[in-house]
Enzyme design. Structure first.
Site, mmCIF file in Angstrom:
data_model
loop_
_atom_site.group_PDB
_atom_site.id
_atom_site.type_symbol
_atom_site.label_atom_id
_atom_site.label_comp_id
_atom_site.label_asym_id
_atom_site.label_seq_id
_atom_site.Cartn_x
_atom_site.Cartn_y
_atom_site.Cartn_z
ATOM 1 N N VAL A 201 0.874 -1.190 0.000
ATOM 2 C CA VAL A 201 0.000 0.000 0.000
ATOM 3 C C VAL A 201 0.902 1.227 0.000
ATOM 4 C CG1 VAL A 201 -1.933 1.152 1.144
ATOM 5 C CG2 VAL A 201 -1.394 -1.192 1.755
ATOM 6 N N HIS A 202 0.717 2.112 -0.937
ATOM 7 C CA HIS A 202 1.511 3.347 -0.870
ATOM 8 C C HIS A 202 0.848 4.560 -1.504
ATOM 9 C CE1 HIS A 202 2.437 2.452 -5.056
ATOM 10 N NE2 HIS A 202 2.877 3.687 -5.169
ATOM 11 N N ARG A 203 -0.305 4.374 -2.171
ATOM 12 C CA ARG A 203 -0.912 5.524 -2.863
ATOM 13 C C ARG A 203 -1.218 6.637 -1.868
ATOM 14 N NH1 ARG A 203 -0.317 3.248 -7.402
ATOM 15 N NH2 ARG A 203 0.781 5.183 -7.703
ATOM 16 N N ARG A 235 6.790 5.830 2.360
ATOM 17 C CA ARG A 235 5.688 6.778 2.654
ATOM 18 C C ARG A 235 4.778 6.181 3.725
ATOM 19 N NH1 ARG A 235 2.009 10.469 0.303
ATOM 20 N NH2 ARG A 235 3.118 10.699 -1.662
ATOM 21 N N ASP A 275 -2.216 -1.631 -4.029
ATOM 22 C CA ASP A 275 -2.713 -0.459 -4.752
ATOM 23 C C ASP A 275 -1.684 0.002 -5.775
ATOM 24 O OD1 ASP A 275 -0.754 0.751 -3.204
ATOM 25 O OD2 ASP A 275 -2.124 2.049 -2.089
#
Ligand code: UD1
Ligand code: UDP
Length: 360
Positions: A201-203, A235, A275
């Protein structure tokens, strides 16, 4: 002909890795790194393991707000382009490095080639969607990965003779390591084939605190049924640590891995939840079911085929869908067995089109 390729992030390095040596062979080629990604395991690890040559310019821009980051990149890229005077600037994908490279070249009247042109999620809240649209509309040669991308470019009125359906260099990159991926992470984490799921997950829209907490809460529940390996993007790591988000022991948190380790983890997993854009396509190549933690995707063709599944970011949707898939294993097997169309030799095609391109 002189070509300048601009990259800056993990997926750009990976997706451009098969093309860079070919451009070096055929053209006077310079490689410019914006420095958007800079931590070893987001950047240099890929140059090392994919045997990429050093960049000619590293601009060390680093992190920042969108405007600060993109603006600083443009200022530094302009200096290099004025000095080197390339005939064509090559950019890939949809990051701020892609945007800065394309806009700067456009202002200097340098021709722009965009790889992965025409992809659309139709969701302008994503910074990447805005970047893609802007880059496509100032590019001169557009390399589209699939029919949907061609249809999008046509619908947006982009001149037909400027775009080419070539496929995606990410497939070249993935196929290059598909037989030589590393299994060391599996051994290190004591994982058995198809006994675990992979999560990334990083969006931006998924790492806002409340949304990330919701996704992780869903993963905590799912991890009661299946072990989850979670290589944490930097992030995401920052948000998890800042807000002390609680994560179940059945979720194995690891640092972002090298490409061969990551492909090894994906290829042997039961399914992937992500994502990421690039990983959706890699799952298609590796025949691993991919559950997309988004409401929409620019890789719609894999969803249309039934190979990948959009499961959104809502706690209830994620947990009920995954529970259903784990109960009805045949559904996962069905996804695994659907064949995705795979276009090979994309980097070679791009080079042959660039060789005949008239820059006058
Ligand atoms: C960027 C791209 C995204 C792409 C992703 C690939 C934009 C707008 N976004 O998002 O499209 O999917 O790269 O991974 O260009 N950080 C580090 N070390 C690094 C890089 C980042 O610590 O080497 C941390 C910093 O805290 C930084 C944060 O990650 O503020 C976000 O980095 P940034 O490059 O701004 O965006 P990504 O989320 O990586
Ligand atoms: N990747 C990797 N190690 C990791 C996570 C991802 O090598 O720990 C690779 C993955 O195989 C894919 C790329 O990084 O090629 C995807 O990058 P990311 O998800 O950061 O960006 P996106 O594709 O969404 O732009």
């Amino acid at each position: 002909m002189k070509i300048a390729t601009i990259l800056g992030t993990r997926p750009e390095i990976i997706k451009l890795s098969p093309l860079i040596p070919l451009l070096d062979n055929e053209f006077n080629h310079i490689l410019i790194h914006t420095g958007q990604h800079y931590s070893y395991n987001m950047d240099k690890i890929f140059f090392d393991e994919l045997s990429l040559r050093d960049c000619d310019y590293t601009l060390n821009i680093g992190s920042g707000t969108h405007a600060a980051q993109t603006g600083k990149m443009m200022i530094e890229i302009e200096k290099v382009l004025l000095k080197e005077k390339p005939d064509i600037v090559v950019v890939q994908g949809d990051t701020n490095s892609t945007l800065a490279g394309a806009i700067t070249a456009s202002k200097l009247n340098i021709k722009i080639a965009h790889i992965e042109a025409g992809c659309r999620s139709f969701d302008k809240r994503m910074p990447e969607e805005v970047n893609r649209i802007l880059v496509d509309h100032c590019s001169d040669v557009l390399f589209a990965p699939d029919d949907n991308a061609i249809n999008n470019l046509t619908a947006e009125g982009i001149q037909k003779n400027s775009f080419y359906l070539v496929g995606n260099t990410s497939i070249d990159a993935c196929l290059r390591v598909a037989d030589i991926f590393n299994l060391s992470k599996l051994k290190e984490l004591d994982l058995k084939k198809q006994d675990y799921a992979v999560l990334t997950v990083h969006r931006q829209e998924n790492t806002e605190y409340n949304k990330l907490k919701e996704i992780i809460n869903a993963m905590n529940l799912i991890s009661e049924q299946i072990k989850i390996v979670f290589p944490v993007h930097l992030r995401t790591k920052k948000i998890i640590e800042t807000y002390d988000i609680q994560i179940s022991e059945n979720i194995l948190l690891i640092d972002p891995t090298g490409y061969k380790d990551f492909i090894g983890l994906v290829a042997n997993s039961k399914f992937v939840m992500t994502d990421s854009g690039g990983i959706q396509e890699e799952c298609g190549v590796l025949d691993v079911p991919c559950l997309i933690l988004r409401e929409n995707t620019e890789w719609e063709y894999l969803v249309d085929l039934g190979k990948n599944l959009l499961i959104g970011t809502d706690y209830k949707n994620i947990t009920s869908t995954v529970k259903d898939l784990l109960t009805n294993n045949w559904k996962l097997e069905e996804m695994r067995n659907i064949k995705a169309p795979i276009k090979r030799g994309v980097s070679e095609k791009i080079v042959s089109i660039l060789k005949t391109y008239d820059t006058s």
